[in-house]
Design a protein around this motif. Structure first.
Motif, PDB file in Angstrom:
ATOM      1  N   PHE A  28       0.984  -1.166   0.203  1.00  0.00           N
ATOM      2  CA  PHE A  28       0.137   0.199   0.221  1.00  0.00           C
ATOM      3  C   PHE A  28       0.627   1.510  -0.107  1.00  0.00           C
ATOM      4  O   PHE A  28       0.607   2.245  -0.613  1.00  0.00           O
ATOM      5  CB  PHE A  28      -1.129  -0.081   0.955  1.00  0.00           C
ATOM      6  CG  PHE A  28      -2.283  -0.775   0.930  1.00  0.00           C
ATOM      7  CD1 PHE A  28      -3.129  -0.385   0.157  1.00  0.00           C
ATOM      8  CD2 PHE A  28      -2.531  -2.852   1.079  1.00  0.00           C
ATOM      9  CE1 PHE A  28      -4.011  -1.210  -0.091  1.00  0.00           C
ATOM     10  CE2 PHE A  28      -3.822  -3.080   1.200  1.00  0.00           C
ATOM     11  CZ  PHE A  28      -3.946  -2.431   0.289  1.00  0.00           C
ATOM     12  N   ALA A  29       2.329   0.719  -0.172  1.00  0.00           N
ATOM     13  CA  ALA A  29       2.625   2.515   0.100  1.00  0.00           C
ATOM     14  C   ALA A  29       3.092   2.635  -1.528  1.00  0.00           C
ATOM     15  O   ALA A  29       3.592   4.131  -1.751  1.00  0.00           O
ATOM     16  CB  ALA A  29       4.533   2.182   0.739  1.00  0.00           C
ATOM     17  N   ASP A  30       2.829   1.721  -2.197  1.00  0.00           N
ATOM     18  CA  ASP A  30       2.728   2.325  -4.666  1.00  0.00           C
ATOM     19  C   ASP A  30       1.381   3.856  -3.848  1.00  0.00           C
ATOM     20  O   ASP A  30       0.661   3.007  -3.777  1.00  0.00           O
ATOM     21  CB  ASP A  30       2.293   0.758  -4.596  1.00  0.00           C
ATOM     22  CG  ASP A  30       2.271   1.258  -6.636  1.00  0.00           C
ATOM     23  OD1 ASP A  30       2.418   2.457  -6.208  1.00  0.00           O
ATOM     24  OD2 ASP A  30       2.322  -0.119  -6.853  1.00  0.00           O
ATOM     25  N   PRO A  31       1.870   4.138  -4.795  1.00  0.00           N
ATOM     26  CA  PRO A  31       1.080   5.428  -5.043  1.00  0.00           C
ATOM     27  C   PRO A  31      -0.548   4.654  -5.845  1.00  0.00           C
ATOM     28  O   PRO A  31      -1.463   5.439  -6.189  1.00  0.00           O
ATOM     29  CB  PRO A  31       1.889   6.460  -6.212  1.00  0.00           C
ATOM     30  CG  PRO A  31       2.729   6.447  -5.638  1.00  0.00           C
ATOM     31  CD  PRO A  31       3.132   5.138  -5.252  1.00  0.00           C
ATOM     32  N   VAL A  32      -0.567   3.785  -6.911  1.00  0.00           N
ATOM     33  CA  VAL A  32      -1.085   3.465  -7.908  1.00  0.00           C
ATOM     34  C   VAL A  32      -2.797   2.598  -6.546  1.00  0.00           C
ATOM     35  O   VAL A  32      -3.452   2.633  -7.026  1.00  0.00           O
ATOM     36  CB  VAL A  32      -0.627   2.422  -8.490  1.00  0.00           C
ATOM     37  CG1 VAL A  32      -1.223   1.192  -9.393  1.00  0.00           C
ATOM     38  CG2 VAL A  32      -0.047   3.260  -9.452  1.00  0.00           C
ATOM     39  N   MET A  33      -2.212   1.907  -5.574  1.00  0.00           N
ATOM     40  CA  MET A  33      -3.036   0.942  -4.682  1.00  0.00           C
ATOM     41  C   MET A  33      -3.651   1.822  -3.700  1.00  0.00           C
ATOM     42  O   MET A  33      -4.475   2.033  -2.450  1.00  0.00           O
ATOM     43  CB  MET A  33      -2.230   0.140  -3.613  1.00  0.00           C
ATOM     44  CG  MET A  33      -1.510  -0.640  -4.007  1.00  0.00           C
ATOM     45  SD  MET A  33      -2.524  -1.335  -4.699  1.00  0.00           S
ATOM     46  CE  MET A  33      -2.855  -2.240  -3.746  1.00  0.00           C
ATOM     47  N   ARG A  34      -3.725   3.684  -3.309  1.00  0.00           N
ATOM     48  CA  ARG A  34      -4.238   4.468  -3.541  1.00  0.00           C
ATOM     49  C   ARG A  34      -5.826   4.392  -2.801  1.00  0.00           C
ATOM     50  O   ARG A  34      -6.060   4.699  -2.054  1.00  0.00           O
ATOM     51  CB  ARG A  34      -3.555   6.741  -3.627  1.00  0.00           C
ATOM     52  CG  ARG A  34      -4.612   6.883  -2.732  1.00  0.00           C
ATOM     53  CD  ARG A  34      -3.793   8.545  -3.354  1.00  0.00           C
ATOM     54  NE  ARG A  34      -5.243   9.559  -2.675  1.00  0.00           N
ATOM     55  CZ  ARG A  34      -5.316  11.086  -3.685  1.00  0.00           C
ATOM     56  NH1 ARG A  34      -3.707  11.074  -4.198  1.00  0.00           N
ATOM     57  NH2 ARG A  34      -5.418  11.377  -3.107  1.00  0.00           N
ATOM     58  N   TYR A  35      -6.231   4.064  -4.122  1.00  0.00           N
ATOM     59  CA  TYR A  35      -7.690   4.018  -3.851  1.00  0.00           C
ATOM     60  C   TYR A  35      -8.640   2.144  -3.734  1.00  0.00           C
ATOM     61  O   TYR A  35      -9.457   2.021  -4.112  1.00  0.00           O
ATOM     62  CB  TYR A  35      -8.311   4.647  -5.636  1.00  0.00           C
ATOM     63  CG  TYR A  35      -7.716   5.927  -5.791  1.00  0.00           C
ATOM     64  CD1 TYR A  35      -8.565   7.202  -5.215  1.00  0.00           C
ATOM     65  CD2 TYR A  35      -7.236   6.692  -6.933  1.00  0.00           C
ATOM     66  CE1 TYR A  35      -7.829   8.080  -5.116  1.00  0.00           C
ATOM     67  CE2 TYR A  35      -7.040   8.050  -7.498  1.00  0.00           C
ATOM     68  CZ  TYR A  35      -7.080   8.642  -5.694  1.00  0.00           C
ATOM     69  OH  TYR A  35      -6.698   9.901  -6.084  1.00  0.00           O
ATOM     70  N   GLN A  36      -7.099   1.729  -3.521  1.00  0.00           N
ATOM     71  CA  GLN A  36      -8.062   0.137  -3.201  1.00  0.00           C
ATOM     72  C   GLN A  36      -8.494   0.332  -2.309  1.00  0.00           C
ATOM     73  O   GLN A  36      -8.659  -0.934  -1.352  1.00  0.00           O
ATOM     74  CB  GLN A  36      -6.584  -0.793  -3.423  1.00  0.00           C
ATOM     75  CG  GLN A  36      -6.138  -0.946  -4.802  1.00  0.00           C
ATOM     76  CD  GLN A  36      -7.046  -1.998  -5.562  1.00  0.00           C
ATOM     77  OE1 GLN A  36      -7.928  -2.230  -5.346  1.00  0.00           O
ATOM     78  NE2 GLN A  36      -6.721  -1.781  -6.696  1.00  0.00           N
ATOM     79  N   VAL A  37      -8.851   1.243  -1.405  1.00  0.00           N
ATOM     80  CA  VAL A  37      -8.820   1.160   0.334  1.00  0.00           C
ATOM     81  C   VAL A  37      -9.519   2.306   0.516  1.00  0.00           C
ATOM     82  O   VAL A  37      -9.892   3.389   0.525  1.00  0.00           O
ATOM     83  CB  VAL A  37      -7.969   0.334   1.434  1.00  0.00           C
ATOM     84  CG1 VAL A  37      -7.527  -1.101   1.277  1.00  0.00           C
ATOM     85  CG2 VAL A  37      -6.519   1.098   1.366  1.00  0.00           C
ATOM     86  N   SER A  38     -10.476   2.080   1.607  1.00  0.00           N
ATOM     87  CA  SER A  38     -11.266   3.207   1.682  1.00  0.00           C
ATOM     88  C   SER A  38     -10.209   4.434   3.131  1.00  0.00           C
ATOM     89  O   SER A  38     -10.340   4.997   3.392  1.00  0.00           O
ATOM     90  CB  SER A  38     -12.791   3.429   2.925  1.00  0.00           C
ATOM     91  OG  SER A  38     -12.504   2.353   4.268  1.00  0.00           O
ATOM     92  N   GLU A  39      -9.955   3.194   4.071  1.00  0.00           N
ATOM     93  CA  GLU A  39      -8.466   3.855   5.130  1.00  0.00           C
ATOM     94  C   GLU A  39      -7.278   3.529   4.550  1.00  0.00           C
ATOM     95  O   GLU A  39      -7.093   2.293   4.411  1.00  0.00           O
ATOM     96  CB  GLU A  39      -8.163   3.160   6.325  1.00  0.00           C
ATOM     97  CG  GLU A  39      -7.684   3.749   7.231  1.00  0.00           C
ATOM     98  CD  GLU A  39      -7.537   2.738   8.588  1.00  0.00           C
ATOM     99  OE1 GLU A  39      -6.818   3.083   9.171  1.00  0.00           O
ATOM    100  OE2 GLU A  39      -8.658   1.684   9.347  1.00  0.00           O
ATOM    101  N   PRO A  40      -6.290   4.903   4.551  1.00  0.00           N
ATOM    102  CA  PRO A  40      -5.246   4.956   3.838  1.00  0.00           C
ATOM    103  C   PRO A  40      -4.165   3.178   4.753  1.00  0.00           C
ATOM    104  O   PRO A  40      -4.687   3.266   6.102  1.00  0.00           O
ATOM    105  CB  PRO A  40      -4.070   5.949   4.071  1.00  0.00           C
ATOM    106  CG  PRO A  40      -5.842   6.798   4.475  1.00  0.00           C
ATOM    107  CD  PRO A  40      -6.741   6.190   4.614  1.00  0.00           C
ATOM    108  N   VAL A  41      -3.266   2.777   4.442  1.00  0.00           N
ATOM    109  CA  VAL A  41      -2.802   1.810   5.304  1.00  0.00           C
ATOM    110  C   VAL A  41      -1.503   2.214   4.810  1.00  0.00           C
ATOM    111  O   VAL A  41      -0.620   1.872   3.891  1.00  0.00           O
ATOM    112  CB  VAL A  41      -2.699   0.587   3.939  1.00  0.00           C
ATOM    113  CG1 VAL A  41      -1.826  -0.860   4.824  1.00  0.00           C
ATOM    114  CG2 VAL A  41      -4.521  -0.095   4.194  1.00  0.00           C
ATOM    115  N   ALA A  42      -0.474   3.348   5.913  1.00  0.00           N
ATOM    116  CA  ALA A  42       0.430   3.900   6.064  1.00  0.00           C
ATOM    117  C   ALA A  42       1.298   3.626   7.572  1.00  0.00           C
ATOM    118  O   ALA A  42       2.224   4.073   7.273  1.00  0.00           O
ATOM    119  CB  ALA A  42      -0.195   5.483   5.932  1.00  0.00           C
TER     120      ALA A  42
END
Length: 182
Positions: A28-42
């Protein structure tokens, strides 16, 4: 219900576990993954929350997420089905791959295997998925996994104030398996 299956030679689907937290965080650190989840996984805590949610969904029978892993158990991606209509036995499929695993056929193999499992194990009849029409790679995955194009949902999604059309795909338990000769 089986929680581990072989998707293809060298590719396995298995249930996510807490030991995958670092892999989830890296994916989820990959910017492409940003919209894959409702809550950021950061953060690692957010990765554990994501994994806990997957486990809770599995335990309740509401959804089944699999880590796509290689023979060394390295996480390559995710393939999941959420039961959206129990009465009509309909599920919603989602998938993603890690940055280094893209364009290698992993997502389509994982989705083919997930579809067969979804028809056989929880007994779903219809699977659906959708992707932004500006994402041709996701369309190729869907088609390779045996999902037929069913139409366009106009301006269904909104990201950062921009609306996107979504192409809808579906696959039925009675459809020809894409790995079998016609």
């Amino acid at each position: 219900m089986r929680d581990r299956l072989e998707a293809s030679s060298g590719l396995w689907l298995r249930r996510w576990t807490v030991r995958d937290a670092q892999s989830v965080l890296a994916a989820f650190a990959d910017p492409v993954m940003r919209y894959q989840v409702s809550e950021p996984v950061a953060s690692l805590d957010a990765a554990y929350r994501w994994l806990t949610h997957q486990s809770d969904q599995w335990d309740s029978g509401e959804g089944f997420a699999f880590a796509a892993v290689d023979a060394m158990d390295v996480v390559l991606g995710n393939a999941a089905v959420r039961v959206v209509d129990q009465r009509h036995r309909t599920g919603w499929v989602s998938y993603w791959t890690t940055t280094t695993s893209r364009n290698k056929g992993i997502a389509s193999k994982a989705c083919r295997s997930l579809a067969r499992w979804s028809f056989d194990e929880p007994g779903l009849f219809r699977l659906e998925l959708g992707h932004r029409i500006n994402n041709p790679a996701s369309c190729r995955v869907a088609k390779a996994a045996g999902f037929a194009v069913e139409g366009i949902e106009r301006q269904k999604l909104e990201y950062d104030g921009v609306r996107f059309d979504v192409e809808r795909h579906g696959r039925l338990a009675t459809d020809t398996d894409p790995t079998m000769p016609v």
